[in-house]
Design a protein around this motif. Structure first.
Motif, PDB file in Angstrom:
ATOM      1  N   GLU A   1      48.905  -5.478  -4.227  1.00  0.00           N
ATOM      2  CA  GLU A   1      49.142  -5.613  -2.784  1.00  0.00           C
ATOM      3  C   GLU A   1      49.632  -4.290  -2.179  1.00  0.00           C
ATOM      4  O   GLU A   1      49.250  -3.913  -1.076  1.00  0.00           O
ATOM      5  N   GLU A   2      50.511  -3.566  -2.932  1.00  0.00           N
ATOM      6  CA  GLU A   2      51.015  -2.287  -2.440  1.00  0.00           C
ATOM      7  C   GLU A   2      49.898  -1.257  -2.347  1.00  0.00           C
ATOM      8  O   GLU A   2      49.813  -0.494  -1.380  1.00  0.00           O
ATOM      9  N   ARG A   3      49.020  -1.229  -3.397  1.00  0.00           N
ATOM     10  CA  ARG A   3      47.893  -0.304  -3.351  1.00  0.00           C
ATOM     11  C   ARG A   3      46.967  -0.620  -2.181  1.00  0.00           C
ATOM     12  O   ARG A   3      46.480   0.273  -1.489  1.00  0.00           O
ATOM     13  N   ALA A   4      46.731  -1.903  -1.937  1.00  0.00           N
ATOM     14  CA  ALA A   4      45.873  -2.305  -0.818  1.00  0.00           C
ATOM     15  C   ALA A   4      46.497  -1.892   0.515  1.00  0.00           C
ATOM     16  O   ALA A   4      45.807  -1.449   1.443  1.00  0.00           O
ATOM     17  N   ARG A   5      47.837  -2.062   0.600  1.00  0.00           N
ATOM     18  CA  ARG A   5      48.519  -1.686   1.838  1.00  0.00           C
ATOM     19  C   ARG A   5      48.397  -0.180   2.095  1.00  0.00           C
ATOM     20  O   ARG A   5      48.143   0.257   3.218  1.00  0.00           O
ATOM     21  N   ARG A   6      48.584   0.608   1.000  1.00  0.00           N
ATOM     22  CA  ARG A   6      48.481   2.067   1.173  1.00  0.00           C
ATOM     23  C   ARG A   6      47.064   2.477   1.552  1.00  0.00           C
ATOM     24  O   ARG A   6      46.872   3.383   2.354  1.00  0.00           O
ATOM     25  N   ARG A   7      46.079   1.805   0.942  1.00  0.00           N
ATOM     26  CA  ARG A   7      44.689   2.123   1.305  1.00  0.00           C
ATOM     27  C   ARG A   7      44.416   1.827   2.771  1.00  0.00           C
ATOM     28  O   ARG A   7      43.756   2.605   3.467  1.00  0.00           O
ATOM     29  N   ARG A   8      44.915   0.692   3.264  1.00  0.00           N
ATOM     30  CA  ARG A   8      44.710   0.346   4.685  1.00  0.00           C
ATOM     31  C   ARG A   8      45.359   1.390   5.586  1.00  0.00           C
ATOM     32  O   ARG A   8      44.763   1.840   6.570  1.00  0.00           O
ATOM     33  N   ASN A   9      46.590   1.772   5.223  1.00  0.00           N
ATOM     34  CA  ASN A   9      47.275   2.776   6.047  1.00  0.00           C
ATOM     35  C   ASN A   9      46.545   4.116   6.023  1.00  0.00           C
ATOM     36  O   ASN A   9      46.446   4.810   7.042  1.00  0.00           O
TER      37      ASN A   9
ATOM     38  N   LYS B   1      51.929  -7.701  -7.115  1.00  0.00           N
ATOM     39  CA  LYS B   1      52.662  -6.882  -6.137  1.00  0.00           C
ATOM     40  C   LYS B   1      52.110  -5.449  -6.097  1.00  0.00           C
ATOM     41  O   LYS B   1      51.998  -4.842  -5.040  1.00  0.00           O
TER      42      LYS B   1
END
Length: 322
Positions: A33-41, A30
């Protein structure tokens, strides 16, 4: 395929140790996934910001480019760096031309002396010598033009360089020539008349606007042009070009003002001697007329065998004392 298990189902049958290990692994997944989401944003935000910034800079750059380009465009009706005035026997009008574009060289007016005298004058509105010459001879020269005996091309220059009163006055003349060319001679006369009483540093731009308005030139666009020094870069360029070369003249370059060129020959007499100027003009006219008649060719190209000047423009009457 069986439905996906819930997180609770994943723990069924596991020992306490295995459940703890699974919990840690799920928490790790999790977090990733959160770090990846923040990087995408973050990437999307930076990319969007760059696109917006580029668009803004492009718009600003285009506006700045247009603004800079506008400062290098010359005034309309001064493609030769001067305004050419002609007369029809009763009135004077300016010859209209395109504006000088950035990177272009001025196009010198054709020196056709077969019909009228060609008078070309370079003036600096801060110069006391220009004031003396114009006060003595200006009305007579303009009278030749009005009567149809001569044309007059005025070239404003600023020998003191950018930012000087001469430069601002030349810009004012250019603004009038650009907007109301037939009023340019009025502007010229107003600037000449103002010279003897100029304060230190000359007139401000607002005072130049007032000077034009007092002369009857009340156009808002011209006032804005004067206040904004719209043709200041052109004034600098035109002055530099005059210092480098004087077209259609036996003078190679402008070094002093006023410079009056009559049918290609510069006047070198006293500035306040009307008689000397009249004599010079008459001599130049007579010489040019004799040279034109010497080939024995009539206007239709036939040879008449004579050397008279029948059909040519009569010499202008002597100018009255100023």
């Amino acid at each position: 395929m069986s439905p996906a298990k819930s997180e609770k189902d994943l723990y069924d049958g596991l020992s306490k140790k295995d459940r703890q290990a699974l919990s840690r692994e799920l928490a790790r997944i999790k977090r990733e996934e959160e770090r990846a989401r923040r990087r995408r944003n973050r990437i999307l935000f930076v990319t969007g910001s760059v696109v917006v910034a580029v668009a803004i800079l492009a718009g600003v750059g285009f506006a700045v480019y247009n603004g800079i380009r506008a400062t290098f465009v010359g005034p309309a009706n001064m493609l030769s760096d001067g305004v050419l005035f002609t007369g029809d026997g009763s009135s004077v009008s300016a010859t209209t031309t395109d504006a000088l574009q950035p990177g272009e060289e001025p196009i010198a007016s054709e020196l056709d002396t077969s019909q009228v005298l060609r008078l070309t004058e370079y003036v600096d509105y801060a110069s006391a010598d220009v004031s003396t010459f114009e006060t003595t001879n200006g009305a007579a020269l303009q009278g030749y033009v009005s009567a149809g005996y001569a044309s007059l091309e005025l070239h404003p220059v600023a020998l003191e360089g950018p930012g000087s009163y001469a430069a601002r006055a030349a810009n004012a003349f250019a603004c009038v020539a650009n907007g109301l060319p037939n009023a340019a001679l009025v502007a010229h006369n107003a600037l000449v008349a103002a010279q003897p009483t100029l304060p230190d540093g000359g007139l401000s731009n607002d005072e130049l606007v007032k000077l034009m308005e007092d002369a009857g030139i009340t156009d808002d666009g011209i006032a804005s042009c004067i206040r904004g020094d719209e043709f200041s870069d052109w004034v600098t360029g035109a002055t530099d070009r005059a210092k480098a070369s004087i077209p259609n003249s036996d003078v190679t370059a402008l070094s002093t003002v006023p410079l009056l060129v009559v049918d290609g020959t510069a006047y070198t007499g006293a500035l306040d001697d009307t008689e000397a100027l009249n004599t010079f003009i008459t001599e130049v006219f007579t010489e040019k007329s004799a040279a034109a008649a010497g080939d024995g060719t009539t206007e239709d190209g036939a040879t008449d065998g004579g050397t008279g000047t029948e059909g040519s423009t009569p010499a202008p009457s002597p100018a009255p004392a100023g």
